[in-house]
Each structure stands twice: as C-alpha cells, then as structure tokens.
Design a protein around this motif. Sequence first.
Motif, PDB file in Angstrom:
ATOM      1  N   HIS A 174       0.864  -1.286   0.106  1.00 32.49           N
ATOM      2  CA  HIS A 174      -0.063  -0.151  -0.021  1.00 32.49           C
ATOM      3  C   HIS A 174       0.895   1.378  -0.080  1.00 32.49           C
ATOM      4  O   HIS A 174       0.604   2.209  -0.843  1.00 32.49           O
ATOM      5  N   GLU A 175       1.792   1.333   0.853  1.00 29.72           N
ATOM      6  CA  GLU A 175       2.719   2.424   1.114  1.00 29.72           C
ATOM      7  C   GLU A 175       3.670   2.538  -0.180  1.00 29.72           C
ATOM      8  O   GLU A 175       3.864   3.685  -0.640  1.00 29.72           O
ATOM      9  N   HIS A 178       1.628   4.197  -2.916  1.00 30.08           N
ATOM     10  CA  HIS A 178       1.439   5.720  -2.726  1.00 30.08           C
ATOM     11  C   HIS A 178       2.771   6.341  -3.530  1.00 30.08           C
ATOM     12  O   HIS A 178       2.924   7.180  -4.203  1.00 30.08           O
ATOM     13  N   GLU A 215      -5.925   7.105  -0.985  1.00 34.23           N
ATOM     14  CA  GLU A 215      -5.952   5.981  -0.189  1.00 34.23           C
ATOM     15  C   GLU A 215      -6.690   4.667  -0.957  1.00 34.23           C
ATOM     16  O   GLU A 215      -5.974   3.541  -0.883  1.00 34.23           O
ATOM     17  N   GLU A 253      -0.780   6.686   9.011  1.00 32.43           N
ATOM     18  CA  GLU A 253      -1.165   6.443   7.726  1.00 32.43           C
ATOM     19  C   GLU A 253      -1.925   5.390   7.490  1.00 32.43           C
ATOM     20  O   GLU A 253      -3.144   5.274   7.362  1.00 32.43           O
TER      21      GLU A 253
HETATM   22 ZN   LIG Z   1      -2.310   5.167   2.510  1.00 30.90          ZN
END
Ligand SMILES: [Zn+2]
Length: 313
Positions: A174-175, A178, A215, A253
């Motif tokens: 997920h990071e 980003h 997100e 986060e």
């Molecule tokens: Zn995130």
Amino acid sequence: MAALVIGVAAPRYLRPLLSPKLNPSLALSAWTISLILFVLTLAAAPIALITRPGQYIPRLNSLVLTCAESLHNDELPWTSFAELTLVSATIALALRIGFVGSVLVSRHRQQTAQHLAMLKMLCNRQSSEEVPQTLWLESPHPAAYSITAGRGVVVATEGLSALTPQQQRAVLAHEHAHLRGKHHHLVLFAEILGAALPFVPLCRQAPAWFRVLTELAADHCAAREFGPDAVRSALVRAADWDGGSRNDPLSKEFRPSTALSDRIHWLDVMPDRGPVSSAASYPVGAMLSALPGLLVVATGFCSFALYCLTRLR
Ligand SMILES: [Zn+2]
C-alpha cells in the motif's frame, strides 16, 4: 469558457467515476487531468489573445480578419475591454497559483526534511539497500506511512510483526503504491490549487477527493498484489490497536480513519478484474475528463463559424 465549465462542472461529472466497481486509479487520473486541463485552459485564453496564433495560418487569419471586419465598429471597444479584463484576471490567477505553490512547496520540503531527520534519529533499523528505503521504529502499534524524501521512504513500526506475513506485505505494498503513483505530489498539487483558488468548485473540492482517492487507489494496488483479504484484515488489526491509542502520532497513515468503513466496503466489493486496468486508467481518465472541455471548444468554434457565416452572407 472551457476553464469555467471544467472548474464548475467537473466535480459533478467526475462523481460517477467513484464507484467500487471501477479501479479508483481511473477517478484519480480523471481528477488529476481535469486539474491540469483547468490550469491549461485558464492560461490558454490570455496566451492566445497576446500571441494571436491564427496570424501564422494565412488562410485562417484572412477568414478571421474578414469576419472581424464585418463586426460593427461600435462593438470593437467593448471587445478590447473584455479582452483586457480576461488577460488581467487570468494573469492575476496565474500569479496567485505561482505564489501559493512556491510557499506550500517550500514549506512541504522543509517539513519533510525535518521529519526525516527526526525519524533517522529515532529509528532502530533501516533497510538502506532497498528502494524505497524503509525506516523501522520501535513501537508496539502496527502502523506504516510513506514520505516523499529522495526516492521515497516508508516508515513502519516493529508492531507490524504482530500481523501475518501476507498482511505485512499488503501494508508495505500500500505504501509502495503511494510512492510509485506519486500520490503525495498529487495531493500537494490539489492542495496548492485548493488554497490558491478556493472559489473554483473543482479546486476547492480537489484536496479532499485526492486524499480519499489516493488511499483507495493504494488499497486497490495492494489488494491486486496480495488479495483484498490481506489488506482488509491488516486495516482491521490496525483499527483494533488504534482503539486504545487515538493520539499515537505513529499510527498516521496505514490505520483506521473516518474512511475505514468505506475502504473496507471497497475491498469487499472489489471486482476480480475491473473494466479498467491501472495501466489504462490514465488514457481513459484523460479521455473522460477532456471530453466536456473539448465539447465546449468545439461548440465555441461552431458558434464562431456560424456567426461569421451569417455576418458574411
Ligand atoms: Zn495510504
């Protein structure tokens, strides 16, 4: 005119793209391209009025001149005043975007540098050979977030070891999504336009939309790689921790927020294969967001041509 349509109407016509059945990258790219188109169309009018590109196309120039000559003399002073107002207004808006942008970018850089320096003092281990680099902090709370310093840095807590390996990989994916998707830059771009032109609905609403869509897009990428179950269960595990520590600055986060239930719902109904893949989302998003602007430009050309025809007849 196209800038006005995009600036006012885009939040409405982009809304249907926010659907759990669609890849959130599509809505994110449509919003990004709409903001870029808005800025370009805003700049296009004064640039066209100052440079008069039509004069370099002799045939078009002669047509425009013939049409312009057919205008009544008493209309010309009004046209010049309107042109001057338009050029002055758009130059003022461009200067405002530039000023707010430089302030926010320099503040963002300064805060990121200070934050990174502090993290490097606090972290108990770092994987410097990896790209992006991961800094591990001593905290029992499972949490992770990313910052844009250098080639990107992921900050994670040792508390992630409480999750299963699949859940840990989903959190880091997920990071990474980003950082790969330049989500921090997109949010900053939206914040600049939101702060500079809050009276334009597209710009005013963009920061909130970008925070939600980045997100959802990162969740979607992680779920594609490691399965929706891993992402959903990691979110729920982080939420359980957060229940007892709402003021923990580390759980910044990858943790529950007010949008947690929405994120879980999106993962619940996420299709196995969406109608739009991540790779195709930018061209499809560009097409969808450019269409209303192109329609306005085409309508403008047609109206001008019709006007000329009636004048020259
Ligand atoms: Zn995130």
